[in-house]
Design an enzyme around this catalytic site. Structure first.
Site, short mmCIF file in Angstrom:
data_model
loop_
_atom_site.label_atom_id
_atom_site.label_comp_id
_atom_site.label_asym_id
_atom_site.label_seq_id
_atom_site.Cartn_x
_atom_site.Cartn_y
_atom_site.Cartn_z
N ASP A 1 5.60 11.80 -8.29
CA ASP A 1 5.01 11.94 -6.95
C ASP A 1 5.91 12.81 -6.07
OD1 ASP A 1 3.07 10.74 -4.75
OD2 ASP A 1 5.11 10.52 -3.99
N GLY B 1 0.80 -1.23 0.00
CA GLY B 1 0.00 0.00 0.00
C GLY B 1 0.82 1.27 0.00
N LYS C 1 5.25 16.67 -4.37
CA LYS C 1 5.49 16.99 -2.96
C LYS C 1 6.52 18.12 -2.85
CE LYS C 1 4.44 12.27 -1.57
NZ LYS C 1 4.99 10.93 -1.43
N1 HSE Z 1 3.07 6.71 -3.19
C1 HSE Z 1 3.47 7.62 -2.15
C2 HSE Z 1 4.87 7.25 -1.69
C3 HSE Z 1 2.49 7.56 -1.03
O1 HSE Z 1 5.31 6.13 -2.00
O2 HSE Z 1 5.53 8.07 -1.07
C4 HSE Z 1 2.67 8.61 0.03
O3 HSE Z 1 2.49 9.89 -0.49
#
Ligand code: HSE
Length: 366
Positions: free
Chosen positions: A184, A170, A188
């Site tokens: 991703d 997850g 951020k």
């Molecule tokens: N997919 C993201 C990660 C989830 O692996 O950091 C948390 O933002």
């Protein structure tokens, strides 16, 4: 607080459990695609039931992705409801618009769980901005890639197997391309830089090179050199604007970065008066992320401002000034080159466009 919860995936189901244990929050309605027999609260498959319910004061959006999250979140803000979300893709892509909507409608928008998983990173940046001038934000901002790189380094296991395991646990996004290609981490980074510097930079302007091309041979070569590879997101204020990029970086095996393992994040800020501050912890996973979502809800109940910061000065990304040494691997072998960030990412783009094997990693200065 009466909450309309959107989504019941890894983070949504963990938030549901936490919110039900908290005596200040009540899940009034849950939006699902199909009703779930194991869930006790009222459920709906129609978002109108949530946005038109005057008893619901806060919408918690945990479905992710751009659509229909954008339509749901904007409708909630326009209906005078607070919004808490962990959706970095949405907040990053629609940063100015969503904040303006929260301000115009006198409601709060919070997204602490969008960066750093369970680490109160964005909250901490916002808390410091009135007191100091933050000049850089940097670190490991993606749990999935850190999990993959740690396992490849420590156990010598395969990239694809570790990616599958990160999905099973997850950590990864629904489409893990966003994790492994660095998008991703870039989202951020953009949120972090925007809040830290009081600016609005565009995601598309930040060069990004991920880890999908890394091989066991690269990892073995780094080990022989006493180095460990991490995917790093970095932004700093410069005289020209903001320098920012996402790329693999090689750190000495004896340093702090090398010991951040599994899905953990380690993120630092640099400010003029407080110097460097680092934040570490679970960067992904249901309960850590959900705890930040719940903390945002409680902060709203305490009567916070519409967004973390008021300033959103548009600034361009300029990477000419940053020159560093890169490990470069092509079909012809490996070498080390001194390149600006702009030059390195242009080189990577050329190889990618020509569909030729290529991997690069910057070498951290000691
Ligand atoms: N997919 C993201 C990660 C989830 O692996 O950091 C948390 O933002």
């Amino acid at each position: 607080m009466k909450i309309g919860l959107l989504g019941f995936g890894t983070v949504g189901s963990a938030f549901y459990a936490l919110a039900r244990e908290c005596d200040q929050t009540e899940i009034a309605r849950l939006l699902v695609l199909e009703k779930l027999p194991q869930v006790a609260c009222e459920q709906t498959t129609d978002y109108a039931d949530i946005v038109n319910d005057p008893a619901i004061d806060t919408v918690v959006e945990l479905i992710g992705g751009l659509h229909p999250a954008y339509e749901f979140v904007t409708a909630a803000l326009k209906a005078g409801k607070n919004v808490v979300t962990a959706n970095k893709q949405l907040v990053c892509a629609c940063y100015d618009e969503l904040i303006a909507l929260a301000e115009q409608n006198g409601v709060a928008l919070r997204c602490t769980a969008a960066a750093g998983g369970g680490i109160p990173w964005l909250h901490s940046l916002a808390r410091l901005t009135p007191c100091d001038r933050i000049t850089a934000v940097s670190g490991i901002m993606n749990g999935t890639t850190n999990y993959i790189l740690s396992a490849m380094t420590d156990q010598g296991t395969d990239y694809a197997d570790n990616l599958r395991e990160a999905q099973r646990l997850g950590y990864a996004e629904a489409d893990p391309t966003a994790d492994v290609e660095g998008y991703d981490a870039r989202r951020k980074l953009v949120l972090s830089a925007n809040i830290a510097f009081g600016v609005s930079i565009r995601e598309e302007e930040v060069p990004c090179f991920g880890i999908s091309g890394i091989t066991a041979q690269d990892i073995a070569a780094f080990k022989r050199l006493g180095l460990v590879c991490k995917l790093i997101a970095h932004a700093e204020l410069t005289v020209k604007g903001v320098a920012a990029c996402v790329e693999p970086v090689l750190f000495p095996v004896s340093g702090q970065m090398a010991h951040v393992n599994g899905p953990d994040n380690l993120i630092s800020l640099k400010a003029q008066r407080v110097g460097v501050q680092s934040f570490a912890g679970a960067g992904a996973g249901g309960f850590p992320t959900a705890s930040n979502v719940l903390a945002d809800c409680l902060e709203i109940m305490d009567g916070c401002a519409p967004f973390y910061v008021r300033e959103r000065k548009p600034l361009s990304v300029q990477n000419d000034g940053l020159r560093q040494r890169y490990y470069v691997r092509t079909a012809d072998g490996t070498d080390s080159r001194l390149l600006t960030v702009r030059e390195a990412h242009a080189l990577a783009a050329t190889y990618k466009n020509n569909q030729q094997p290529f991997f690069m990693a910057a070498v951290a200065e000691e």
